[in-house]
Every structure is written in C-alpha cells, then in structure tokens.
Design an enzyme around this catalytic site. Structure first.
Site, PDB file in Angstrom:
ATOM      1  N   LEU A   1     -18.448  29.879  16.315  1.00  0.00           N
ATOM      2  CA  LEU A   1     -18.601  28.514  16.817  1.00  0.00           C
ATOM      3  C   LEU A   1     -18.111  27.490  15.808  1.00  0.00           C
ATOM      4  O   LEU A   1     -17.494  26.486  16.184  1.00  0.00           O
ATOM      5  CB  LEU A   1     -20.073  28.252  17.167  1.00  0.00           C
TER       6      LEU A   1
ATOM      7  N   ASP B   1     -21.938  28.437  -0.516  1.00  0.00           N
ATOM      8  CA  ASP B   1     -23.198  29.132  -0.247  1.00  0.00           C
ATOM      9  C   ASP B   1     -24.203  28.069   0.171  1.00  0.00           C
ATOM     10  O   ASP B   1     -24.654  27.272  -0.658  1.00  0.00           O
ATOM     11  CB  ASP B   1     -23.673  29.862  -1.504  1.00  0.00           C
ATOM     12  N   VAL B   2     -24.563  28.026   1.454  1.00  0.00           N
ATOM     13  CA  VAL B   2     -25.420  26.945   1.943  1.00  0.00           C
ATOM     14  C   VAL B   2     -26.851  27.048   1.442  1.00  0.00           C
ATOM     15  O   VAL B   2     -27.651  26.135   1.640  1.00  0.00           O
ATOM     16  CB  VAL B   2     -25.423  26.876   3.482  1.00  0.00           C
TER      17      VAL B   2
ATOM     18  N   SER C   1     -30.218  26.584  18.666  1.00  0.00           N
ATOM     19  CA  SER C   1     -29.944  27.692  19.590  1.00  0.00           C
ATOM     20  C   SER C   1     -30.872  27.573  20.779  1.00  0.00           C
ATOM     21  O   SER C   1     -31.966  26.988  20.686  1.00  0.00           O
ATOM     22  CB  SER C   1     -30.186  29.036  18.884  1.00  0.00           C
TER      23      SER C   1
ATOM     24  N   TYR D   1     -35.318  34.469  13.712  1.00  0.00           N
ATOM     25  CA  TYR D   1     -34.259  33.605  14.218  1.00  0.00           C
ATOM     26  C   TYR D   1     -34.840  32.483  15.074  1.00  0.00           C
ATOM     27  O   TYR D   1     -34.506  31.305  14.891  1.00  0.00           O
ATOM     28  CB  TYR D   1     -33.257  34.428  15.025  1.00  0.00           C
TER      29      TYR D   1
ATOM     30  N   LYS E   1     -34.754  28.386  14.070  1.00  0.00           N
ATOM     31  CA  LYS E   1     -34.045  27.442  14.928  1.00  0.00           C
ATOM     32  C   LYS E   1     -34.990  26.395  15.505  1.00  0.00           C
ATOM     33  O   LYS E   1     -34.619  25.219  15.675  1.00  0.00           O
ATOM     34  CB  LYS E   1     -33.305  28.187  16.040  1.00  0.00           C
TER      35      LYS E   1
END
Length: 245
Positions: free
Chosen positions: A17, A59-60, A137, A150, A154
C-alpha cells in the site's frame, strides 16, 4: 494535480500500500520520500519520476532514524507537507501462544512507529500546517481470532489519531486515519492468493471482491489534499462494505 508542489514522506513506502500511495501522490504532482528498511520496488518510481522520488533507509522504531527521514524531505525538497505513517507488520498467533517478541515487534512498528513519525514531523509541519495520515486497518474495529496484537495496535492508532488531531489542530496540522480492508497488495495478498481461504471470506464483502491498493491510495490523496481541509480526527474506511463474522 491536487498535490502539486507538496512534499510527502511515506513510511513503508517501497512496497504494498505504501508504494501505491507514493505512486498516486506522484501522479498528483507531489514529491515523495519513501522511508523503509529496504528499497523494495522504489527504483521503478525513481526511473519514472527521477527528480521527485527519494529513498531513505528507515527504522520507524528508532527516533533518530525517523527524524533523519523527515529532515531528508525538508532538506532535499525545501519543505514537508504530508506524512503518511504506513509501516506495519503482523504476527499471527492466539494470545496463549503469541511470542512476547512478536507482540513487542507489532507494538514497536505499528504503534510506536506512528508516534515517532508524528513526533519527528511536527517541528517541520507546524509553521505552514500540513496533513498526517496514519494507516490503520478494518481490523481495528473487528475481532479476528489469532490477531490480538495486530487488532490492538491498529485500534490504538485510531485513538492516537483522534488525540493528536485535537492537540495539533492549532498549528493547522490535520491528522486522520485511513482504514483499508482486504487489499490485493501487501498483507492482504496472502488471503486473496489462497483460493480456499478467499472463498470463505468473499461473502463478507458487499462488493464481492478485495480492494485494489490504488483505491485505498486515492483515499490517501483525498486526505492529503485541500479537498479534506476540514476533515480532522477522523478515520476513513476503505473496505468495500466489509462484514465480519
């Protein structure tokens, strides 16, 4: 050309994305800096738009790395207008067997990565204002067995978006979340490429098909543009009408 002369940073912008968002932003006139651990497929974009695409290894989960990414946009193109915090990972596993390391990896990338992107971008955005788009998401608001980490991260991203939208609005910085459903790129491809699994999920989609990455990317263009000048603190669902059992 809704983003003409704008400069955008996209984390996780070299695949899936993120790459689709980069492509749509470029088509709308923006210059783009893609930050990611690997260069992925960004070379094709650089060949098509040689003067308007940069890649920065990022690297976030590391503030210094994310700060360098934001500065690269400002120094390379003279400004920063839009940040898309897209980098994310998923590690499957029910809570009773989910490894602590996998949980921590999701929190660090999916949630802390969004926080650090905002933290590093604000000093560069607040003089002129701008837009921050946090990629959430459809699973932020739906129960998926085996995806506690996850889903939880989110969901946290969406609340983080609401709070920062209120805090940063005084600077003219709009903060919104983009919540795609199952797409034909990135993590969604593992579902759509499996005929047996996809057949079980297909009936949950009002439109009867997965989304295309470019469809979600166009929604990101809207949130980044002046068309969304009074949209702040919201979550834009792009899921084709998704039901979840």
């Amino acid at each position: 050309m809704r983003l003409e002369d704008r400069v955008a940073v996209i984390t996780g912008g070299t695949s899936g994305l993120g790459l689709a968002i980069a492509r749509e932003f470029l088509a709308e006139g923006a210059s783009v800096v893609c930050g990611s651990r690997t260069a992925g497929d960004v070379k094709a974009l650089q060949e098509e738009y040689p003067d308007r695409v940069r890649y920065e290894r990022t690297d976030v989960t590391d503030l210094d790395s994310v700060t360098a990414l934001m500065r690269s946009a400002d120094e390379g193109y003279g400004r920063l207008d839009v940040v898309v915090a897209n980098a994310g990972i998923s590690r499957d596993g029910k809570v009773e067997r989910l490894a602590v390391a996998d949980w921590e990896a999701m929190v660090s990338t999916n949630l802390t990565g969004v926080f650090l992107s905002t933290r590093a971008a604000v000093p560069l955005l607040r003089e002129r204002g701008g837009a921050i788009i946090n990629v959430s998401s459809s699973m932020a608001t739906r129960v998926a067995v085996g995806a506690a980490g996850y889903c939880a991260t989110k969901a946290a991203v969406e609340m983080f978006t609401k709070v920062t939208a209120i805090e940063l609005g005084r600077y003219g910085i709009r903060v919104n979340a983009l919540a795609p459903g199952i797409l034909d790129a990135g993590m969604g491809r593992t579902l759509t490429d499996n005929d047996r699994v996809w057949e079980a999920y297909r009936k949950r989609f009002a439109l009867g098909r997965p989304g295309e990455a470019r469809e979600a990317a166009r929604a990101a263009v809207y949130l980044a543009s002046a068309d969304a000048s009074y949209v702040n603190g919201g979550t834009l669902d792009v899921n084709g009408g998704l039901l979840w059992a």
